[in-house]
Design a protein around this motif. Structure first.
Motif, mmCIF file in Angstrom:
data_model
loop_
_atom_site.group_PDB
_atom_site.id
_atom_site.type_symbol
_atom_site.label_atom_id
_atom_site.label_comp_id
_atom_site.label_asym_id
_atom_site.label_seq_id
_atom_site.Cartn_x
_atom_site.Cartn_y
_atom_site.Cartn_z
ATOM 1 N N GLY A 21 -64.608 -20.126 -3.093
ATOM 2 C CA GLY A 21 -64.842 -20.931 -4.293
ATOM 3 C C GLY A 21 -66.192 -21.628 -4.293
ATOM 4 O O GLY A 21 -66.768 -21.878 -5.356
ATOM 5 N N GLN A 22 -66.724 -21.934 -3.103
ATOM 6 C CA GLN A 22 -68.032 -22.583 -3.028
ATOM 7 C C GLN A 22 -69.121 -21.631 -3.536
ATOM 8 O O GLN A 22 -70.022 -22.033 -4.253
ATOM 9 C CB GLN A 22 -68.328 -23.002 -1.587
ATOM 10 N N ALA A 38 -68.582 -21.263 -7.385
ATOM 11 C CA ALA A 38 -69.036 -22.425 -8.147
ATOM 12 C C ALA A 38 -70.558 -22.432 -8.220
ATOM 13 O O ALA A 38 -71.150 -22.674 -9.273
ATOM 14 C CB ALA A 38 -68.527 -23.708 -7.502
ATOM 15 N N ALA A 39 -71.211 -22.150 -7.082
ATOM 16 C CA ALA A 39 -72.671 -22.141 -7.066
ATOM 17 C C ALA A 39 -73.210 -21.056 -7.995
ATOM 18 O O ALA A 39 -74.156 -21.285 -8.742
ATOM 19 C CB ALA A 39 -73.169 -21.916 -5.644
ATOM 20 N N ARG A 47 -80.391 -19.460 -2.366
ATOM 21 C CA ARG A 47 -80.329 -20.906 -2.525
ATOM 22 C C ARG A 47 -78.920 -21.429 -2.207
ATOM 23 O O ARG A 47 -78.750 -22.493 -1.618
ATOM 24 C CB ARG A 47 -80.718 -21.301 -3.944
ATOM 25 N N MET A 58 -78.611 -24.219 0.536
ATOM 26 C CA MET A 58 -78.338 -25.580 0.042
ATOM 27 C C MET A 58 -76.865 -25.940 0.081
ATOM 28 O O MET A 58 -76.508 -27.110 0.132
ATOM 29 C CB MET A 58 -78.830 -25.715 -1.404
ATOM 30 N N ILE A 59 -75.993 -24.946 0.016
ATOM 31 C CA ILE A 59 -74.576 -25.264 -0.135
ATOM 32 C C ILE A 59 -73.741 -24.774 1.046
ATOM 33 O O ILE A 59 -72.945 -25.531 1.595
ATOM 34 C CB ILE A 59 -74.052 -24.690 -1.466
ATOM 35 N N PRO A 81 -75.413 -26.031 5.050
ATOM 36 C CA PRO A 81 -75.229 -27.454 5.388
ATOM 37 C C PRO A 81 -73.776 -27.785 5.741
ATOM 38 O O PRO A 81 -73.523 -28.630 6.597
ATOM 39 C CB PRO A 81 -75.662 -28.183 4.114
ATOM 40 N N GLN A 82 -72.840 -27.104 5.086
ATOM 41 C CA GLN A 82 -71.436 -27.348 5.419
ATOM 42 C C GLN A 82 -71.064 -26.718 6.751
ATOM 43 O O GLN A 82 -70.091 -27.111 7.385
ATOM 44 C CB GLN A 82 -70.520 -26.767 4.337
#
Ligand SMILES: Nc1ncnc2c1ncn2[C@@H]1O[C@H](COP(=O)(O)OP(=O)(O)O)[C@@H](O)[C@H]1O
Ligand SMILES: [Mg+2]
Lengths: 246, 275
Positions: free
Chosen positions: B170-171, B174-175, B184, B188-189, B192-193
Motif C-alpha cells: 500500500g505504501q 499510495a506514493a 523517488r 523518500m518513502i 527511510p522506513q
C-alpha cells in the motif's frame, strides 16, 4: 442545450489478471461535481475499476477518458493524470515516518515542485478543513483510524485533484469513527468535488450519491438514481445483495 | 466448547543471531584471571618476570594490532555496505534480468565460507592496480579488507531486500497515486522506513565482521592475533603464557563488541514498540 462532456468516461473496459477476467466490459460516466457510488459484493472488481482509472493497473481493452485524456494510451502523461485523479485507500496508507502535515505536503513539494511556503499554508488549511487542527505534527501511528483517513483525504486534496476515488475508505474503521470520515466526504461533495465512492455504507450512498452502480463479477448489473435504485432494483443479484446488507 | 489448539499454540520465535551478554564477559575475565594466576605461579618458580608485567609491556604493540583489526572491520563494513545496498536494490529492480543476477551474487557470497572468500581475495587480486596512469598498490591488509567486504555485501543485500519487501504494498501504491516516481518512492518513502528495520541486523553483522578480522592472520596480515603469536615467540614460547596472551586478545574483542551488542538489543526493542 448541449451538456458538457463527462469529466470521467469509462467505456467497455476489460481487464484480466492471468486467466481471470476481473472486468468484463464496464462502462459509466461521471460529470463534473457528481458523486457516484459503486456497490457490490467483495471480489466483484470495484477496486480494480478505481485502480484502472488512476492507471495503477493497465487495462486490456476499452477506453477511460479523464477530462478528455485517454488513460489507455502508452504515451499517457501519468503525472498529469495523477494530478487530476486523487485516491484514498481502505488502509489509509499514510507514510508512517512523516507527520500528518508532511504527509499532506510531500507530493506537492517533491512531485509538483510547488513553493514550500505556499504548500505549507495550504496544508494547514486542509488539515483544518478535515477537522484535524492541532494534529499537524502528529505521526500517523499517534492518530486514530478515522483521523488517519482524514489526513489521507487532505493529502489527496493537496494535489488539487479534479476527481477523487474513494476505495471503501470506512471499511477498516471503528463504527464511531466512520461518521467523522463520512462527514468530511459529504462536505467535499457539497463543495462540488467530483467523487467516485466504492462503499458498503448504503445509507450514505443513498444520501450523498447522485447515481448508484451495482457491480457483480466484473459487470455493472444495474444502476440508477439512489431513490429508485434502493426502492426498486430489479435484478435478483442486486436484490440479494441489498437484502443481505440492509 | 471446542478450542482450536492450532490457534493457541504460540508462533515459533524467529531465529536470532546470538548476542554477547554480561555472562560471556564474566566468564572471559574469570578465565583470564585464572590463566594469569597459574602462569604467575609457574613463572615465579622459574624466576621469570611477572606475566602481568609482560602483558603490560606488550600492550602498546598488541593495541596497534587491535586498532588494525578495527580499521579493517570498519573499512570492510563501509565498502560492503555500499555494494550491498546496491545489490539489495538490484534484487527489487523492475528488470527481471537484473533481479536474477543480484539474487545469484547475494546467494553466492552469502553462502561461501568467509575464510574461502578471504583466500580468494588474497590470491586473485593483483598486488597493484593501474587506474589511468596511476598505480595503486594493493597491500595484503587491503586485499583482506576486500575479502571481508564480500560477505558484508551479501548479508547487507539480504538485509536491504528483506526490509524493502517487509514494507506494505500500500505504501508503493499510495506514493504512485500521488505521482511519485518509482525512484523517488524508494528513496523518500520506502528506504527511510527500512532504516529502523535494517539497523539492528546490520550492527550484528558488524560485530561478526570485527571478530572475523582475526582470520586475516591466516593469510599473513599482521593484525592482533598475528602479533600475539609473535609476542609469544619473543617471550621464549613459554606454554604458560599462551592462555594469558590469547585471553587478553579475547577480552579486547569482547570489550569492543559487547557495547555494540547491547546497543543493538536496545534499538531492536525500541523499534519494535514504535512500529
Ligand atoms: N493484482 C492482482 N493480481 C491478481 N488478481 C487480482 C489482483 N487484484 C485483484 N485481483 C482479483 O480480482 C478480483 C477483483 O478484485 P477487486 O477489484 O479487489 O474486487 P473488490 O474491490 O470488488 O473486492 C478478485 O478476485 C481479486 O482476487
Ligand atoms: Mg476492494
Amino acid at each position: 442545450m448541449n451538456p458538457a462532456p463527462p469529466l470521467l468516461s469509462v467505456r467497455d473496459v476489460h481487464k484480466k489478471f492471468g486467466d481471470v477476467e476481473v472486468l468484463k466490459g464496464v462502462s459509466f460516466d461521471v460529470r463534473r461535481g457528481e458523486v457516484i457510488c459503486i456497490i457490490g459484493p467483495s471480489g466483484s472488481g470495484k477496486s480494480t475499476i478505481l485502480r484502472c482509472i488512476n492507471a495503477l493497473v493497465p487495462i486490456d481493452s476499452g477506453s477511460i477518458l479523464v477530462d478528455g485524456q485517454e488513460v489507455n494510451d502508452p504515451k499517457l502523461d501519468k503525472l498529469a493524470l495523477r494530478r487530476k485523479v486523487g485516491m484514498v485507500f481502505q488502509q489509509y496508507n499514510l507514510f508512517p515516518h512523516k507527520t500528518a502535515l508532511q504527509n499532506v505536503m510531500m507530493a506537492p513539494i517533491h512531485v509538483l515542485k510547488q513553493d514550500k511556503a505556499e504548500v505549507e499554508a495550504r496544508a494547514y488549511r486542509l488539515m483544518k478543513k478535515v477537522r484535524l487542527e492541532g494534529k499537524e505534527q502528529s505521526y500517523p501511528g499517534e492518530l486514530s483510524g478515522g483521523q488517519q483517513q482524514r489526513v489521507a483525504i487532505a493529502r489527496s486534496l493537496a494535489m488539487n485533484p479534479e476527481i477523487i476515488l474513494f476505495d471503501e475508505v470506512t471499511a477498516a474503521l471503528d463504527p464511531e469513527t466512520v461518521k467523522e470520515v463520512l462527514v468530511t466526504i459529504r462536505e467535499l461533495a457539497e463543495d462540488g468535488m467530483t467523487c467516485v465512492l466504492v462503499t458498503h455504507e448504503m445509507g450514505f450512498a443513498r444520501e450523498v450519491g447522485d447515481h448508484i452502480y451495482f457491480t457483480d463479477r466484473g459487470v455493472i448489473v444495474e444502476h440508477g438514481a439512489p431513490k429508485e435504485f434502493f426502492a426498486q432494483a430489479q435484478d435478483p443479484r442486486t436484490r440479494q445483495f441489498l437484502d443481505q446488507i440492509l | 466448547m471446542k478450542v482450536l489448539p492450532v490457534i493457541l499454540r504460540p508462533a515459533p520465535a524467529p531465529w536470532r543471531a546470538p548476542v554477547l551478554d554480561r555472562r560471556h564477559g564474566l566468564f572471559l575475565a574469570l578465565g583470564l584471571v585464572l590463566a594469569v594466576g597459574a602462569a604467575e605461579a609457574q613463572g615465579a618458580a622459574a624466576a621469570h618476570p611477572s606475566v602481568l608485567a609482560t602483558l603490560w609491556r606488550w600492550t602498546p604493540l598488541l593495541m596497534e594490532g587491535f586498532v588494525f583489526n578495527i580499521a579493517i572491520s570498519l573499512l570492510a563494513m563501509a565498502i560492503g555496505t555500499v555494494m550491498g545496498v546496491l545489490l539489495g536494490l538490484g534484487q527489487v529492480a523492475p528488470s527481471a534480468a537484473l533481479r536474477r543476477v543480484a539474487w545469484f551474487l547475494t546467494q553466492f557470497f552469502r553462502n561461501a565460507p568467509w575464510l574461502v572468500l578471504l583466500f580468494f581475495a588474497m590470491f586473485l587480486l593483483p598486488f597493484e592496480v593501474r587506474v589511468g596512469g596511476v598505480t595503486i598498490p594493493l597491500p595484503g591488509w587491503l586485499k583482506a579488507t576486500i575479502g571481508f567486504s564480500l560477505p558484508v555485501m551479501a548479508n547487507t543485500a539480504e538485509i536491504v531486500r528483506g526490509a524493502i519487501q517487509s514494507i506494505p504494498f500500500g505504501q508503493w501504491e499510495a506514493a504512485e497515486s500521488l505521482a511519485f516516481s518509482r525512484r523517488r518512492t524508494l528513496w523518500m518513502i520506502i528506504l527511510p522506513q527500512c532504516v529502523k528495520r535494517m539497523l539492528p541486523p546490520w550492527m550484528n553483522l558488524y560485530s561478526l565482521v570485527t571478530m572475523a578480522t582475526v582470520l586475516a592472520s591466516v593469510v599473513g596480515v599482521t593484525e592482533m592475533l598475528t602479533l600475539v603469536s609473535e609476542v609469544h615467540a619473543a617471550e621464549g614460547g613459554r606454554a604458560e603464557l599462551l592462555a594469558p596472551l590469547y585471553g587478553y586478545a579475547l577480552i579486547c574483542f569482547f570489550l569492543y563488541c559487547y557495547p555494540i551488542g547491547r546497543l543493538t538489543v536496545h534499538l531492536e526493542r525500541r523499534f519494535q514498540v514504535r512500529i
